[in-house]
Enzyme design. Structure first.
Site, PDB file in Angstrom:
ATOM      1  N   GLN A   1       6.168  -0.594  -0.057  1.00 12.70           N
ATOM      2  CA  GLN A   1       5.511  -1.706   0.655  1.00 12.70           C
ATOM      3  C   GLN A   1       5.332  -2.933  -0.247  1.00 12.70           C
ATOM      4  OE1 GLN A   1       4.511   1.492   0.789  1.00 12.70           O
ATOM      5  NE2 GLN A   1       3.391   1.956   2.651  1.00 12.70           N
TER       6      GLN A   1
ATOM      7  N   ARG B   1       1.564  -1.292   9.846  1.00 10.49           N
ATOM      8  CA  ARG B   1       0.821  -0.460   8.901  1.00 10.49           C
ATOM      9  C   ARG B   1      -0.176  -1.371   8.200  1.00 10.49           C
ATOM     10  NH1 ARG B   1       1.722  -3.583   5.572  1.00 10.49           N
ATOM     11  NH2 ARG B   1       0.814  -2.170   4.069  1.00 10.49           N
ATOM     12  N   GLY B   2      -0.996  -0.782   7.336  1.00 13.44           N
ATOM     13  CA  GLY B   2      -2.091  -1.562   6.741  1.00 13.44           C
ATOM     14  C   GLY B   2      -3.318  -1.373   7.627  1.00 13.44           C
ATOM     15  N   ALA B   3      -4.444  -1.043   6.977  1.00 12.20           N
ATOM     16  CA  ALA B   3      -5.609  -0.597   7.743  1.00 12.20           C
ATOM     17  C   ALA B   3      -6.052  -1.558   8.854  1.00 12.20           C
ATOM     18  CB  ALA B   3      -6.754  -0.306   6.769  1.00 12.20           C
TER      19      ALA B   3
ATOM     20  N   ASN C   1      -7.025   4.086  -1.127  1.00  7.82           N
ATOM     21  CA  ASN C   1      -5.959   3.092  -0.935  1.00  7.82           C
ATOM     22  C   ASN C   1      -4.636   3.795  -1.241  1.00  7.82           C
ATOM     23  OD1 ASN C   1      -5.194   0.339  -0.289  1.00  7.82           O
ATOM     24  ND2 ASN C   1      -4.599   0.126  -2.424  1.00  7.82           N
ATOM     25  N   LYS C   2      -3.558   3.058  -1.096  1.00  7.97           N
ATOM     26  CA  LYS C   2      -2.220   3.637  -1.260  1.00  7.97           C
ATOM     27  C   LYS C   2      -2.094   4.430  -2.551  1.00  7.97           C
ATOM     28  CE  LYS C   2       0.453   3.528   1.103  1.00  7.97           C
ATOM     29  NZ  LYS C   2       0.601   4.662   2.045  1.00  7.97           N
TER      30      LYS C   2
ATOM     31  N   ASP D   1      -8.105   1.456   2.525  1.00  3.11           N
ATOM     32  CA  ASP D   1      -7.969   2.065   3.862  1.00  3.11           C
ATOM     33  C   ASP D   1      -9.273   2.667   4.345  1.00  3.11           C
ATOM     34  OD1 ASP D   1      -5.126   2.111   2.631  1.00  3.11           O
ATOM     35  OD2 ASP D   1      -4.905   2.241   4.814  1.00  3.11           O
TER      36      ASP D   1
ATOM     37  N   ARG E   1      -2.797   8.143  12.523  1.00  7.87           N
ATOM     38  CA  ARG E   1      -2.839   8.153  11.052  1.00  7.87           C
ATOM     39  C   ARG E   1      -4.273   8.487  10.619  1.00  7.87           C
ATOM     40  NH1 ARG E   1       0.219   3.658   7.848  1.00  7.87           N
ATOM     41  NH2 ARG E   1       0.107   5.341   6.314  1.00  7.87           N
TER      42      ARG E   1
END
Ligand code: MRU
Length: 369
Positions: free
Chosen positions: A207, A54-56, A258-259, A248, A95
Site C-alpha cells: 500500500q 481499504r483504510g479504516a 495498524n498495518k 485501524d 474485515r
C-alpha cells in the site's frame, strides 16, 4: 485532493444516479485510475473484503453507504428492518480489525431506529451516510491542522527539509479526503514548508509503494519509496525527523493497531529518539478495549498475498510467484504498537499523550465507561 485538477473524494454518490455509489478501485493503482460502481450492499461488502477500498475510515464510509444501498433493495411492502439488519451483519463481517466499520454501521443502525417506513429508511440512511463522509473529511482536515504544528516546529528548529517516515497508506485514499497521517504533511507542503516523505513499501500488499507514493506524487510532495526494512537504518543516521502513521483501532489506553510492521518502526523510532505519532479520527477509537495486544482482533489474509507479487510489465499488470510454490506463508494484516512507544496521538480535537488520561483530556464524554 485534486485529480486532474478537480477536487475529488474517494467515495461518492453518482452525480446523475444517486442509487449508485462510486469508489476508486484501489487494486488497480498506481497503474490505472478507475471508478467502480456499487449498486447493492453485497457489492459494497465485496469492495471492502477484496480491498477495492481499504483504510479504516474509508472502510467505515463504504459500509455506511452499503447499508443505504441495502435500503434501496428493500421493497416498500417488505418488513424493511430485518433485511437491513442482515445486510449490516454481512458488512460488519468483511474485515475484523478496523473498528471504524462497526462505528459507521452502529451509527446507521441508530439512524434506522428513528424511521417508520422503508422510504424513510432510504432517505435517513443516505443522509446519515453523507454526514459520516462529511465528518470524516472535516476530522481529517482538523488532524492536519493540529499535526502541521509538529512539522513546523521541526522546520523552525532545523531550517532544513523535514523528513517524515510513514507506513502503509494512511492517506487520502484511506479516507474520504486528506488522509490521517498525510493530512499534516499535505498542509505543511501547502504552507511552503519543505517536506520529504520516506514511504515504506508495506509488504505484502504494498500500500505504501502503490498508494501512498501515488497520492503524494499527485499532490507534488517529494517522497522516496523504501523497502520495509530500511526505516531503522535511516533513523540511526539522522535521516528521519518524525514518523507519522495511521491506525485501524486504538484502545482506551492508547495502544494502536495498524498495518503489520508498524510496531517494528515504533521500536526503531524509540531506540533512536525519533518522535513517533499516530494520526486518527475519533471513529478509530475503541473505548471498550484497553490492552491492544491481547484484545484487538488481527486479520489474517490469504497466503497468496505473501507468495505472489504483482506489478507492471510490458505485457500489462502481471502477478509473479516469489518463493517456492510449496512453502507455506503467514499473512497477519496488522500488529499492535503499545502506547509506551507512541509519542502522541493526533486527533481532530488536538494532540494528546497515548494514554487513557491523554485521550480523556480530549474526549471527556468517554469518562463514564
Ligand atoms: O489493510 P489496509 O490497507 O486497509 O490497512 C490500512 C492501514 O493499516 C492504515 O494505516 C489504517 O487503516 C489507517 S488509514 C487512515
Amino acid at each position: 485532493m485534486k485529480i486532474n485538477g478537480e477536487p475529488t473524494r474517494t467515495i461518492r454518490l453518482h452525480r446523475d444516479n444517486p442509487r449508485i455509489v462510486q469508489v476508486i478501485d484501489q487494486r488497480q493503482l498506481p497503474h490505472q485510475f478507475t471508478w467502480m460502481d456499487l449498486t447493492t450492499a453485497d457489492e459494497a461488502a465485496y469492495a471492502i473484503k477484496d480491498m477495492v477500498v481499504r483504510g479504516a475510515p474509508l472502510i467505515g464510509a463504504t459500509a455506511a453507504l452499503g447499508l443505504y444501498l441495502a435500503a434501496l433493495e428493500v421493497s416498500s411492502a417488505d418488513d424493511f428492518r430485518g433485511p437491513l439488519y442482515q445486510a449490516a451483519e454481512r458488512l460488519g463481517q468483511t474485515r475484523p480489525t478496523a473498528v471504524n466499520l462497526h462505528w459507521a454501521l452502529n451509527s446507521q443502525l441508530k439512524a434506522l431506529g428513528q424511521v417508520t417506513t422503508a422510504a424513510e429508511a432510504v432517505e435517513r440512511l443516505r443522509q446519515n451516510a453523507e454526514a459520516i463522509l462529511d465528518a470524516d473529511e472535516e476530522q481529517c482536515y482538523q488532524i492536519g491542522r493540529h499535526g502541521v504544528g509538529l512539522i513546523e516546529a521541526i522546520y523552525a528548529r532545523t531550517g532544513q527539509t523535514v523528513n517524515i517516515l510513514t507506513h502503509c497508506n494512511a492517506g487520502w485514499l484511506a479516507c474520504v479526503d486528506w488522509g490521517t497521517a498525510t493530512s499534516p504533511i499535505y498542509q505543511a507542503h501547502d504552507r511552503g514548508i519543505p517536506v520529504h516523505v520516506w514511504v515504506d513499501e508495506t509488504r505484502p500488499r504494498n500500500q505504501g509503494a502503490k498508494l501512498t507514493a501515488w497520492e503524494l506524487g499527485q499532490h507534488g510532495v517529494p517522497h522516496t519509496v523504501i523497502p520495509d526494512n530500511a526505516g531503522g537504518h535511516l533513523m540511526q543516521h539522522g535521516l528521519v525527523d518524525l514518523a507519522i502513521v495511521g491506525s485501524d483501532r486504538t484502545t482506551r489506553q492508547g495502544d494502536v493497531a495498524n498495518k503489520i510492521g508498524t510496531y517494528l518502526k515504533a521500536l526503531a523510532a524509540h531506540d533512536n529518539d525519533v518522535p513517533f505519532y499516530v494520526a486518527l479520527p475519533s471513529s478509530t477509537l475503541d473505548w471498550t478495549l484497553r490492552d491492544g495486544v491481547k484484545e484487538i482482533p488481527i486479520e489474517q489474509r490469504s497466503q497468496d498475498e505473501v507468495k505472489y507479487m504483482d506489478g507492471l510489465s510490458p505485457r500489462g499488470v502481471t502477478s509473479v510467484l516469489i518463493c517456492p510454490e510449496a512453502s507455506p506463508a503467514a499473512n497477519y494484516g496488522f500488529d499492535v504498537t503499545p502506547a509506551r512507544l507512541v509519542t502522541g496521538l493526533i486527533t481532530e480535537r488536538g494532540i494528546c499523550a497515548a494514554s487513557e488520561e491523554g485521550l480523556l483530556s480530549l474526549f471527556p464524554e468517554q469518562s463514564a465507561q
